[in-house]
Structure formats: C-alpha cells, structure tokens
Design a protein around this motif. Structure first.
Motif: not given
Lengths: 259, 303
Positions: A90-108
């Motif tokens: 057993x392992x204790x986890x805390x998540x989800x933490x932090x922000x995330x990568x932003x996605x560009x417009x489709x096709x880029x």
C-alpha cells in the motif's frame, strides 16, 4: 478540481531500463480527471532519511480499472525504496496536483522535447494532442540507447526522434543539436519541454528565436506539493510563484529565465 | 464524550488542535482534504505591513526526521489579507488567527491596529521568532528587553487575545516568556523553528539560498517539549505547544508537559488530513484514560 488522498495498492513495478521503473497502482476510489502535466505526491514510508512525500508526474491513467502509473528514475533513497515495492503493497498518494500543459488549436504542429524522467507527462500529453488532431513530433534525448528506449511509449501518438550523447541510437549529441533545429527546418506552432533545466532553457531559447510558443514543466524541490509551504517557488515576471500550484507548467516567457 | 474545549485568554476554542502559521497557507489549500470547521483554530500564513517576495529558491532542505525552510515571510501584505483573503475564508467556523511580523516595532503596531478593526478576528499571533528575515523577526524574540518592548507596544494597539510566538534560539526561553507575560501577552506559542543549515558535499555548496534556515518536524520535538515544560512552569498564561507534532500521542505529550493547546505544523505537508486525525486521537485517549475534559491534561505529567 477535486483531489484525492488515499492508500493505493501496487499492481506492478517493471523496469524498462535498469535505473528507471514504471509503477502502476490501483486506487480505492474513482480517479478524478487527470490532465497532462498533473503530478502526485507519493509517501515513501519506513525509509531513513526520507521524511517528505515525493512529487512525480503522472505517466498514465485508466479510469475504468482505477489504475494510475508513474515513470520514475532512481535518484536517491526514496525512489530506490519505491522501486522495490511489491505487488499488494500500500502506498499513499495525493493527486491530481498542479496545472497542466495547454493544448493548441486542432491541426497545429507541435514538438515535444524531453529527457530522463522528464518524459513522464508526455504520454497523457501525446494522447490528448492526438485526439485534438494535432501533428505531434517527439524528440527524446539520453546518454545512450537504454535512456531513449522509453520513447517507444509515444509511438502511437506521433513521430518519434531520438538523440544520444554516445550515438548508440538516433542522432549523436544533445536534443538541441538535432537536425530538426537546423535553420529552415523548424515548422512548429508549439513546443513543449520537460527534463533537465539546462535543456529546457536551450529549447526555450530556440523557441523564442523562432517565435514559437513554448511551455516547460519545472521540478523544483517541494515540501507539500499543494500550495501550503511556499518552498518550491520560481521567479516569474509577476514575482515568485509556486511551482506546485501555479505550475509546474509555465510558458518560458513567463519565467525570469535569461534566454 | 469528554469536553474538548479549551480557554485561551478568555477565548474559547472548540478543541485544542490548531494549525501552525506557515504550514497551512490560508486554509484554502486544505479544503480539498477535510472540513476546516473541525479545527480548534487556524494560524494563517505570516503577514507583514508591506508585501514581501520572500527569499530566493532553494528555500527548503529535507533533513533527518525533519526539514529546513527559508521561505522568508513571502506574503502580499496585511491589506491584501484583509481585502482579498479574509473575505474568502471567514466563513470557516473556526478561529482564524493572523500571524503578524515586522521589521520595526512601528510595523508590528500598524499591522495589529489594522487587524484590531476586524470584528470577527478574535486573536493575533505576534511572531517575534522568524529566523528567515534580515530585519526584525527573530531579533525581537532573542533578547528579553526587545521582546518586552514589542509586546507592550502591540498590546496597546490590540484589544483582543494576544498570543506571542517565541523563538527557541535563546539561552533561557522561560525568562522571555515571563517578560512577554508581564508585557501583557494573553498566551505564548512555542517553539518556532530552530536555526539550522544544510551543506551539499558533492556540490560544495550551501543547500539553502540563505545558508541558514528554520528546522522543524519530529527532529525538534524533544527540544520543543522541554521548552514548553520550562515555560509552563514559569508563567501563568496558557501555552500553545508546537514542534514536530505528527500524531495524537505527540499532541497529548505536549499537553501533559504543560500546553493548553497545540499547533500542528510540518505534519500538514505529509498528511493534509492530520489535524482531524489528531482531534479524533485525543478524544480516544481521553476516553481510554477516563478524563472528562481535555484541559485536565495540561501539565498533568508526573515526575
């Protein structure tokens, strides 16, 4: 965003290369939405010298079977101990933490550059970019062939290129020396990078010189990981910001990097 | 069920478990993990008159059973707290206690005066023990005359409960506790962090940007217990015990040594739900040992 703190059960620990492992754990509750770049704080118990939790980017997640996995390089006592976990532990986890990568417009067209354990967030990022109809190229660097074996994790999401310092796989040299960056060859709308800071700075510099939007993910030392202690700050154009909360993903031009 | 209420300078706390300043943000970061209304109180992030950026990174080093920090009171200033932060957190049904800091006595007075105006804030913690700032901070708390001077000055400016947070980086903490008691403090809280440092042998470099920092966690608990016991025996005002409390047993130990209430600090980083577990654990302890009230524990250690 709801966060969970819970004991997870180790399902598997496997070593794609001898100094790094992929650990998969099962959550006792439904896993909340995980975005590419989010991380977890993992508690490593009964290890002398390891007091605080350790932050790790989330490699992959399977909501249906409640599985979450991490790609971890053995650096010190904590990561070594975690890599010795057995099925059922057993392992204790805390998540989800932090922000995330932003996605560009489709096709880029996007380029994702990484090295070492910095590649961890690229599976979720690659999958999201693919379903967003982006044309994705991965560029993974390492010292030698074994360090870039993990690049196979990304083959389903786009083109995968590699560099090694000893030339045993891909082009010889650092990622920043890849022929992809030779003048006139850079036709990307966005670059993402995660790995050693000198590498991210060099990639940020290339991005800036070519007028390409660039996001990097930092891994400053943290005590808590959820915004309480103010230990992990990085200097930005708006003053010190918490890497665990306002980050770990930042636009390179938001950071006070001299690049 | 045993009575968990404690009284500090006329202010009733629903239970003796509070969270230590600097380890609990402004509470909001913990809303994801438990109902903050359960807390006896929360000591929010230290504030100053003017905004402060804090010290450069790296600000943290892990140590054997603890950690060093050198955050350096990063905050947006007392006005920002009053206008922006407090309205967001005041709905919590627990005592919200600001921790106040200054480079000069005048700074402390001005911050205290501003907070005195907020009717629903029942107490402040006067921090004369921050080891991570160049001016003020610990300098006030390591000499008896200056500790008395700043406490007297803030006492005049502040009508409600005044808690003074003491530094362990002194030869005789009981002497300073007596001094601030005489200067009008309603309570003392101790200990703040112990001054320490960390060196990276491979890089031949100091780990912290500031070289020295404040040590916290279980590593400091025996020192903290000793100081709480010494202060409890020297003053009549109630004591908040702080220093490496990781579970209910630790909290009970502090109360037996003389604390009327406790502050949970570094443990919040490892288990953000720990304050509630400690409250439940204390209840459990009281039942097992047949106490009617948690306040019976204070100073009940036999020698």
């Amino acid at each position: 965003m709801s966060k969970i703190i819970a004991d997870h059960v180790v399902v598997e620990v496997r070593y794609p290369v001898n100094d790094s492992f992929i650990i998969t754990l099962r959550s006792p509750v439904d896993i909340p939405d995980i975005l590419p770049g989010n991380f977890a704080e993992i508690q490593i118990e009964n290890t002398t010298g390891v007091f605080l939790r350790r932050p790790f980017s989330i490699l992959d997640v399977d909501y249906e079977s409640r599985m979450i996995s991490f790609f971890i390089k053995i650096i010190g006592k904590g990561t070594k101990k975690l890599g010795e976990a057995k099925r059922g532990d057993k392992v204790s986890l805390i998540y989800p933490l932090g922000n995330s990568f932003s996605l560009p417009e489709p096709g880029k067209k996007v380029l994702i550059v990484g090295g070492g354990s910095g590649i961890a967030p690229f599976v979720l990022l690659g999958r999201n970019l693919k379903s967003n109809n982006n044309d994705v190229t991965f560029l993974i660097g390492g010292k030698s062939k074994k360090d870039v074996l993990v690049s196979s994790l990304f083959s389903g999401f786009g083109k995968v290129l590699t560099t090694t310092e000893d030339g045993s796989a891909g082009e010889k040299g650092f990622v920043t020396g890849h022929s992809l960056f030779k003048s006139g060859n850079i036709h990307f709308d966005k670059i993402y990078s995660c790995g050693p800071e000198p590498m991210m700075k060099a990639i940020g510099k290339i991005a800036n010189r070519n007028g390409i939007d660039c996001e990097v993910s930092l891994e400053n030392m943290m005590a808590c990981g959820f915004g309480a202690c103010l230990c992990c700050v990085t200097e930005t154009i708006e003053g010190n910001k918490r890497v665990c909360k306002e980050g770990p993903v930042f636009n390179v031009n938001y950071l006070k990097w001299r690049i | 069920m045993a009575d968990l209420r404690v009284n500090i300078g006329g202010l009733e706390f629903k239970n003796p478990v509070t969270t230590a300043s600097g380890t609990f943000g402004n509470g909001e970061e913990f809303e994801d993990f438990f109902d903050l209304d359960l807390l006896g109180g929360m000591f929010v992030k230290g504030m100053t008159l003017e905004p402060r950026e804090g010290n450069d990174y790296p600000r943290m080093a892990e140590t054997a059973s603890g950690m060093l920090n050198a955050v350096g009171l990063q905050n947006k200033g007392v006005d920002h707290f009053i206008k922006e932060i407090y309205p967001r957190i005041k709905h919590f049904d627990t005592h919200i206690i600001p921790n106040i800091n200054g480079s000069t006595v005048e700074d402390y007075i001005e911050v205290a005066e501003k907070l005195n105006e907020i009717e629903t804030i029942p107490a402040i913690e006067l921090n004369i023990s921050c080891p991570n700032v160049k001016a003020g901070g610990m300098l006030f708390g390591t000499s008896c005359p200056s500790a008395i001077a700043v406490t007297e000055a803030v006492r005049k400016a502040y009508d409600k409960v005044l808690i003074v947070k003491l530094s362990p980086n002194v030869t005789d903490i009981a002497e300073i506790a007596k001094g601030v008691e005489g200067a009008g403090a309603d309570s003392v809280s101790l200990i703040n962090t112990l001054l320490g440092m960390a060196v990276d042998a491979e890089k031949r470099k100091s780990v912290l940007s500031t070289v020295t920092g404040g040590l916290s966690g279980p590593a400091v608990k025996p020192v903290a217990l000793r100081m709480v016991w010494q202060v409890y025996n020297a003053v009549k005002i109630p004591v908040f015990g702080i220093g490496g409390i990781m579970n209910a047993t630790d909290a009970v130990e502090f109360m037996l040594a003389g604390a009327a209430a406790v502050q949970v600090g570094t443990a919040n980083f490892i288990d953000p739900q720990i304050p509630v577990k400690i409250i439940k654990g204390i209840e459990n302890y009281l039942e097992r040992h047949h106490f009617d009230s948690v306040s019976e524990l204070t100073g009940a250690m036999e020698i």
